[in-house]
Design a protein around this motif. Structure first.
Motif, PDB file in Angstrom:
ATOM      1  N   VAL A 199       0.840  -1.202   0.000  1.00 59.21           N
ATOM      2  CA  VAL A 199       0.000   0.000   0.000  1.00 59.21           C
ATOM      3  C   VAL A 199       0.874   1.251   0.000  1.00 59.21           C
ATOM      4  O   VAL A 199       0.629   2.201  -0.754  1.00 59.21           O
ATOM      5  CB  VAL A 199      -0.950   0.007   1.203  1.00 59.21           C
ATOM      6  N   ASP A 200       1.907   1.273   0.852  1.00 61.35           N
ATOM      7  CA  ASP A 200       2.795   2.437   0.915  1.00 61.35           C
ATOM      8  C   ASP A 200       3.570   2.609  -0.390  1.00 61.35           C
ATOM      9  O   ASP A 200       3.772   3.736  -0.870  1.00 61.35           O
ATOM     10  CB  ASP A 200       3.779   2.297   2.084  1.00 61.35           C
ATOM     11  N   SER A 203       1.311   4.031  -2.984  1.00 64.99           N
ATOM     12  CA  SER A 203       1.071   5.445  -2.680  1.00 64.99           C
ATOM     13  C   SER A 203       2.251   6.309  -3.093  1.00 64.99           C
ATOM     14  O   SER A 203       2.071   7.447  -3.557  1.00 64.99           O
ATOM     15  CB  SER A 203       0.797   5.612  -1.181  1.00 64.99           C
ATOM     16  N   GLY A 207       0.216   9.018  -5.725  1.00 64.47           N
ATOM     17  CA  GLY A 207      -0.326   9.494  -4.461  1.00 64.47           C
ATOM     18  C   GLY A 207      -1.841   9.584  -4.418  1.00 64.47           C
ATOM     19  O   GLY A 207      -2.463   9.418  -3.352  1.00 64.47           O
ATOM     20  N   SER A 208      -2.467   9.818  -5.564  1.00 62.66           N
ATOM     21  CA  SER A 208      -3.924   9.972  -5.575  1.00 62.66           C
ATOM     22  C   SER A 208      -4.656   8.635  -5.586  1.00 62.66           C
ATOM     23  O   SER A 208      -5.872   8.590  -5.471  1.00 62.66           O
ATOM     24  CB  SER A 208      -4.342  10.775  -6.821  1.00 62.66           C
ATOM     25  N   GLY A 209      -3.904   7.531  -5.738  1.00 63.01           N
ATOM     26  CA  GLY A 209      -4.524   6.215  -5.732  1.00 63.01           C
ATOM     27  C   GLY A 209      -4.675   5.641  -7.131  1.00 63.01           C
ATOM     28  O   GLY A 209      -4.519   6.327  -8.137  1.00 63.01           O
ATOM     29  N   GLU A 227      -8.074   0.437   0.046  1.00 65.28           N
ATOM     30  CA  GLU A 227      -7.210   1.497   0.572  1.00 65.28           C
ATOM     31  C   GLU A 227      -6.406   2.147  -0.545  1.00 65.28           C
ATOM     32  O   GLU A 227      -6.144   3.359  -0.514  1.00 65.28           O
ATOM     33  CB  GLU A 227      -6.271   0.937   1.635  1.00 65.28           C
ATOM     34  N   MET A 228      -6.025   1.380  -1.555  1.00 68.27           N
ATOM     35  CA  MET A 228      -5.202   1.926  -2.639  1.00 68.27           C
ATOM     36  C   MET A 228      -6.018   2.653  -3.703  1.00 68.27           C
ATOM     37  O   MET A 228      -5.449   3.330  -4.562  1.00 68.27           O
ATOM     38  CB  MET A 228      -4.398   0.792  -3.300  1.00 68.27           C
TER      39      MET A 228
END
Length: 322
Positions: A199-200, A203, A207-209, A227-228
């Motif tokens: 996930v990190d 990101s 950054g916006s997914g 979450e992503m």
């Protein structure tokens, strides 16, 4: 005609290699002399009964074929034409693993001149799955970003190839040994699927997914997938009939996100034809090609089913030559 068929649902040993009467060609069918047929995971589901579908015994197995037209009443096809199909062997249609097969005319497509028949039959099923998952059900648009899990597999690599060539960015997760292959077929970024901080890492890349998430491995971790997601992001589920996952409905709601299941067995003939048009283009430009092909005789159909169920083929496609 010689064929690989079953007379009951069961294990690979239920497959018989023997003689059957030739099929009857109805007005809306095309009679095809089969050159080769691929072996798909879904073939084992149908044979075993794990995927219930209408069938009449003796039932010829197999979905995909390449071959030459023998008889056609449609102006679209003439005797001798090279053709392919990827939707036989279910929903009441006899399969492809035989010397002769009848194919509904709306499920048959021309094989482009210059395309290798055995290479083509190895990719047309995973490629159709990829196209419909990403573009028909995932509504992917140029400039968006897609995360493809299991990107080194057959469907995964087809997704990477088709998405990248459609003007979108692919983040691929796979084993590090497969990262170079994923980049070669079109991935812009690669991540070890075992990393705990996927996930990190995603990101940090976008950054916006991500706009689209497709997990071809069947793990279907919805917590991480949601979450992503970017606002308006989509998850398309294409594998993992036995998978179970926690669904974070609150975050999905706040992101205006969506989740959709997709199984190619329910694709319409119109959807498959749309996919076929794109597949034919990529068969010619080299975007779609199997990682490896293992050619076997039709008499080895039972062996091929056993291998699909027990071996890790690592992208190798099993093709039965007729």
């Amino acid at each position: 005609m010689r064929a690989a068929y079953i007379e009951r649902l069961g294990p690979p040993e239920a497959i018989v290699y023997g003689e059957l009467p030739p099929p009857v060609c109805e007005p809306d069918d095309v009679l095809v002399r089969v050159t080769a047929t691929a072996v798909d995971h879904v073939d084992t589901f149908v044979r075993s009964g794990r995927y219930p579908t209408a069938m009449e015994f003796p039932f010829v197995i197999g979905r995909d074929l390449v071959g030459n037209v023998v008889e056609s009443r449609s102006p679209e096809f003439s005797p001798g034409d090279q053709v392919w199909c990827n939707s036989l062997g279910h929903d009441g249609r006899q399969g492809a693993a035989s010397e002769l097969a009848v194919v509904p005319v709306d499920r048959l497509y021309p094989l482009p001149d210059g395309a290798s028949p055995t290479q083509a039959v190895a990719v047309v099923h995973p490629a159709a799955t990829a196209y419909l998952a990403a573009f028909t059900h995932g509504n992917l648009r140029p400039g968006e970003t897609a995360l493809i899990a299991g990107a080194a597999g057959n469907v995964g690599s087809a997704l990477v190839a088709m998405i990248s060539r459609a003007g979108s960015t692919v983040i691929a997760t796979a084993h590090p040994d497969d990262h170079e292959y994923c980049r070669r077929v079109g991935a812009a970024h690669t991540i070890d699927y075992r990393d705990r901080d996927i996930v990190d890492k995603v990101s940090a890349i976008v950054g916006s997914g991500i706009d689209l998430s497709i997990d071809t491995s069947g793990r279907n971790d919805m917590v991480d997938a949601v979450e992503m997601l970017a606002v308006g992001g989509r998850v398309v589920i294409v594998a993992g009939p036995a998978s179970r996952s926690e669904l974070p409905t609150g975050p999905l709601y706040l992101k205006d996100g969506s989740i959709r299941g997709f199984v190619i067995s329910r694709a319409t003939s119109a959807q498959l034809r749309e996919a076929a048009t794109v597949i034919n283009r990529h068969l010619l430009d080299g975007a779609l090609r199997p990682r490896a092909v293992d050619l076997l005789p039709l008499s080895a159909a039972a062996e091929a089913h056993r291998r699909i169920e027990t071996e890790r083929l690592h992208g190798t496609r099993l093709v039965l030559e007729i």
